[in-house]
Design an enzyme around this catalytic site. Structure first.
Site, mmCIF file in Angstrom:
data_model
loop_
_atom_site.group_PDB
_atom_site.id
_atom_site.type_symbol
_atom_site.label_atom_id
_atom_site.label_comp_id
_atom_site.label_asym_id
_atom_site.label_seq_id
_atom_site.Cartn_x
_atom_site.Cartn_y
_atom_site.Cartn_z
ATOM 1 N N ASP A 54 0.843 -1.202 0.000
ATOM 2 C CA ASP A 54 0.000 0.000 0.000
ATOM 3 C C ASP A 54 0.873 1.244 0.000
ATOM 4 O O ASP A 54 2.020 1.215 0.459
ATOM 5 C CB ASP A 54 -0.917 -0.031 1.240
ATOM 6 C CG ASP A 54 -2.059 0.964 1.130
ATOM 7 O OD1 ASP A 54 -2.334 1.460 0.016
ATOM 8 O OD2 ASP A 54 -2.679 1.254 2.169
ATOM 9 N N GLY A 63 0.093 5.361 -4.372
ATOM 10 C CA GLY A 63 -0.490 6.651 -4.759
ATOM 11 C C GLY A 63 0.144 7.787 -3.970
ATOM 12 O O GLY A 63 0.522 8.827 -4.530
ATOM 13 N N ARG A 64 0.276 7.584 -2.653
ATOM 14 C CA ARG A 64 0.856 8.635 -1.799
ATOM 15 C C ARG A 64 2.318 8.885 -2.141
ATOM 16 O O ARG A 64 2.799 10.010 -2.107
ATOM 17 C CB ARG A 64 0.709 8.251 -0.322
ATOM 18 C CG ARG A 64 -0.626 8.671 0.259
ATOM 19 C CD ARG A 64 -0.939 7.937 1.517
ATOM 20 N NE ARG A 64 -1.375 6.582 1.226
ATOM 21 C CZ ARG A 64 -1.534 5.635 2.143
ATOM 22 N NH1 ARG A 64 -1.261 5.904 3.400
ATOM 23 N NH2 ARG A 64 -1.971 4.445 1.813
ATOM 24 N N TRP A 65 3.039 7.806 -2.478
ATOM 25 C CA TRP A 65 4.442 7.939 -2.862
ATOM 26 C C TRP A 65 4.553 8.859 -4.085
ATOM 27 O O TRP A 65 5.384 9.770 -4.132
ATOM 28 C CB TRP A 65 5.010 6.560 -3.169
ATOM 29 C CG TRP A 65 6.476 6.519 -3.498
ATOM 30 C CD1 TRP A 65 7.510 6.302 -2.638
ATOM 31 C CD2 TRP A 65 7.068 6.690 -4.809
ATOM 32 N NE1 TRP A 65 8.712 6.326 -3.310
ATOM 33 C CE2 TRP A 65 8.467 6.566 -4.645
ATOM 34 C CE3 TRP A 65 6.562 6.934 -6.084
ATOM 35 C CZ2 TRP A 65 9.360 6.662 -5.711
ATOM 36 C CZ3 TRP A 65 7.451 7.051 -7.147
ATOM 37 C CH2 TRP A 65 8.828 6.912 -6.952
ATOM 38 N N HIS A 112 2.810 3.012 -8.833
ATOM 39 C CA HIS A 112 2.707 1.580 -9.154
ATOM 40 C C HIS A 112 3.968 1.122 -9.914
ATOM 41 O O HIS A 112 4.519 0.063 -9.657
ATOM 42 C CB HIS A 112 1.469 1.298 -10.003
ATOM 43 C CG HIS A 112 0.179 1.670 -9.316
ATOM 44 N ND1 HIS A 112 -0.057 1.399 -7.996
ATOM 45 C CD2 HIS A 112 -0.945 2.307 -9.772
ATOM 46 C CE1 HIS A 112 -1.268 1.838 -7.657
ATOM 47 N NE2 HIS A 112 -1.818 2.406 -8.718
ATOM 48 N N SER A 133 -7.300 -5.944 -5.883
ATOM 49 C CA SER A 133 -8.449 -6.525 -5.184
ATOM 50 C C SER A 133 -9.688 -6.475 -6.073
ATOM 51 O O SER A 133 -9.731 -5.726 -7.066
ATOM 52 C CB SER A 133 -8.717 -5.748 -3.892
ATOM 53 O OG SER A 133 -9.285 -4.491 -4.195
ATOM 54 N N TRP A 165 -11.442 -2.475 -9.126
ATOM 55 C CA TRP A 165 -12.046 -2.110 -10.424
ATOM 56 C C TRP A 165 -12.715 -0.753 -10.347
ATOM 57 O O TRP A 165 -13.011 -0.126 -11.371
ATOM 58 C CB TRP A 165 -13.087 -3.161 -10.850
ATOM 59 C CG TRP A 165 -12.505 -4.518 -11.117
ATOM 60 C CD1 TRP A 165 -12.655 -5.618 -10.339
ATOM 61 C CD2 TRP A 165 -11.696 -4.923 -12.231
ATOM 62 N NE1 TRP A 165 -11.985 -6.688 -10.893
ATOM 63 C CE2 TRP A 165 -11.392 -6.289 -12.060
ATOM 64 C CE3 TRP A 165 -11.201 -4.259 -13.361
ATOM 65 C CZ2 TRP A 165 -10.609 -7.005 -12.966
ATOM 66 C CZ3 TRP A 165 -10.423 -4.969 -14.266
ATOM 67 C CH2 TRP A 165 -10.138 -6.321 -14.068
ATOM 68 N N LEU A 225 10.810 -21.120 -3.840
ATOM 69 C CA LEU A 225 9.767 -20.233 -3.315
ATOM 70 C C LEU A 225 8.466 -20.357 -4.112
ATOM 71 O O LEU A 225 8.491 -20.354 -5.340
ATOM 72 C CB LEU A 225 10.265 -18.773 -3.407
ATOM 73 C CG LEU A 225 9.262 -17.676 -3.044
ATOM 74 C CD1 LEU A 225 9.016 -17.644 -1.535
ATOM 75 C CD2 LEU A 225 9.756 -16.305 -3.527
ATOM 76 N N SER A 239 -8.279 -5.053 4.725
ATOM 77 C CA SER A 239 -8.693 -4.829 3.342
ATOM 78 C C SER A 239 -9.097 -6.111 2.603
ATOM 79 O O SER A 239 -8.707 -6.298 1.442
ATOM 80 C CB SER A 239 -7.595 -4.086 2.565
ATOM 81 O OG SER A 239 -7.337 -2.846 3.155
ATOM 82 N N GLU A 258 0.813 -13.174 12.557
ATOM 83 C CA GLU A 258 1.356 -12.020 13.275
ATOM 84 C C GLU A 258 1.352 -10.846 12.300
ATOM 85 O O GLU A 258 1.796 -10.988 11.151
ATOM 86 C CB GLU A 258 2.791 -12.306 13.740
ATOM 87 C CG GLU A 258 2.893 -13.415 14.754
ATOM 88 C CD GLU A 258 2.197 -13.088 16.076
ATOM 89 O OE1 GLU A 258 2.214 -11.915 16.483
ATOM 90 O OE2 GLU A 258 1.633 -14.015 16.691
HETATM 91 C C1 FPP Z 1 -1.755 0.114 -3.348
HETATM 92 O O1 FPP Z 1 -1.368 1.451 -3.424
HETATM 93 C C2 FPP Z 1 -1.188 -0.669 -4.426
HETATM 94 C C3 FPP Z 1 -1.895 -1.310 -5.391
HETATM 95 C C4 FPP Z 1 -3.385 -1.272 -5.438
HETATM 96 C C5 FPP Z 1 -1.275 -2.057 -6.487
HETATM 97 C C6 FPP Z 1 0.056 -2.710 -6.235
HETATM 98 C C7 FPP Z 1 0.655 -3.046 -7.543
HETATM 99 C C8 FPP Z 1 1.967 -3.004 -7.876
HETATM 100 C C9 FPP Z 1 3.042 -2.689 -6.940
HETATM 101 C C10 FPP Z 1 2.386 -3.244 -9.283
HETATM 102 C C11 FPP Z 1 2.140 -4.594 -9.871
HETATM 103 C C12 FPP Z 1 2.395 -5.751 -8.983
HETATM 104 C C13 FPP Z 1 3.078 -6.899 -9.275
HETATM 105 C C14 FPP Z 1 2.982 -8.036 -8.308
HETATM 106 C C15 FPP Z 1 3.913 -7.088 -10.464
HETATM 107 P P1 FPP Z 1 -2.479 2.594 -3.532
HETATM 108 O O2 FPP Z 1 -2.621 2.959 -4.957
HETATM 109 O O3 FPP Z 1 -3.758 2.153 -2.887
HETATM 110 O O4 FPP Z 1 -1.786 3.730 -2.710
HETATM 111 P P2 FPP Z 1 -2.494 4.907 -1.864
HETATM 112 O O5 FPP Z 1 -3.213 4.240 -0.723
HETATM 113 O O6 FPP Z 1 -1.330 5.725 -1.410
HETATM 114 O O7 FPP Z 1 -3.409 5.634 -2.789
#
Ligand code: FPP
Length: 264
Positions: free
Chosen positions: A37, A40-42, A54, A82, A86, A148, A212, A223
């Site tokens: 998670d 977006g904030r990053w 992403h 998730s 969508w 793995l 979530s 844990e």
């Molecule tokens: C949550 O951050 C992140 C996601 C919904 C997507 C994660 C996907 C990737 C890292 C890329 C593809 C993955 C793989 C396994 C190749 P957010 O957008 O909800 O962040 P925010 O809460 O700051 O808005």
């Protein structure tokens, strides 16, 4: 990939090496699950569009997969998309799907070289056909790997998984004309994670204290470790910190205290 690689790729005296030395290698979690998670904030913090978060998160995925393989963690599950995701703007969903395809295409040789088996958890048929074929090719190619197990939860929901398990049980019962006796082990065999150990350690990045809808059945005794680090900044250092913290926990499973488990 081996633990020796960790010694070779981390500098003596570096934070990673000092953390690695604190890990008890015979008491690793059997299964690490991560809610990635904060992408977006990053991006927002850098004045960039959300999708750049992403994109940057892919490097964290790569490093986390490789470190788990080197450590000999048996199972890693990453929550990538998730059933609720969508609802995001179409353009963001499209980029996420594109990144997934790209990741698999670029990383397949690394997965093969390192004996990593790749699996998808979730409602695969509802994903775009080009993504499904890429994922199926990846699963097929890595099917016989024995290192793995790397699960990506995609179009995944914990409640959806439980509903799908119930439906599978009903379908089987109708097919054989017999009502089954359902216990926990029987039910678990019908989840997407059938045959896989439940997560011992659940990591969530970006500081949110939420589950979530992730692996609702399987995390019953996991844990939980939460870090303020945003996913694109998550690296081996944070993974080691999580494992060290996990190894300090007393696990009770509703009974009396035992130290965090061994992989043996
Ligand atoms: C949550 O951050 C992140 C996601 C919904 C997507 C994660 C996907 C990737 C890292 C890329 C593809 C993955 C793989 C396994 C190749 P957010 O957008 O909800 O962040 P925010 O809460 O700051 O808005």
């Amino acid at each position: 990939m081996s633990r020796q690689d960790i010694l070779e790729t981390t500098r003596k005296g570096s934070i990673e090496r000092r953390l690695f030395d604190q890990i008890e290698l015979d008491r690793l979690p059997r299964h690490v699950a991560i809610i990635m998670d904060g992408n977006g904030r990053w991006a927002k913090g850098r004045g960039l569009p959300r999708v750049e978060g992403h994109r940057a998160g892919i490097a964290s995925v790569r490093e986390t997969v490789e470190t788990c393989a080197r450590l000999d963690v048996p199972v890693l599950t990453l929550y990538a998309f998730s059933v609720e995701n969508w609802k995001r703007p179409r353009s963001e969903v499209d980029v996420l799907m594109m990144l997934l395809k790209q990741y698999l295409r670029l990383e397949l040789s690394t997965l093969m070289k390192n004996d990593i088996r790749f699996q998808v958890l979730g409602r695969l048929p509802d994903l775009p056909p080009d993504v499904v074929s890429e994922l199926e090719a990846g699963m097929e190619r890595t099917r016989n790997n024995r290192g793995l197990l790397f699960n990506i939860a995609l179009n995944y929901g914990g409640r959806a998984e439980i509903v799908d398990a119930c439906q599978a049980i009903v379908d089987e019962a109708v097919a054989v004309g017999k009502t089954p006796t359902i216990d926990e082990a029987f039910f678990a065999e019908h989840l997407y994670t059938s045959g896989v150990a439940d997560p011992d350690l659940l990591i969530r990045t970006s500081g949110e204290l939420r589950i979530s809808n992730f692996l609702l059945w399987q995390i019953a005794y996991a844990e939980i470790w939460v870090t303020d680090t945003l996913w694109p900044d998550f690296r081996t250092q944070q993974l080691f910190e999580a494992i060290i913290d996990y190894q300090k926990r007393d696990r009770r499973y509703g009974g009396i205290a035992t130290k965090a488990r061994s992989t043996a």
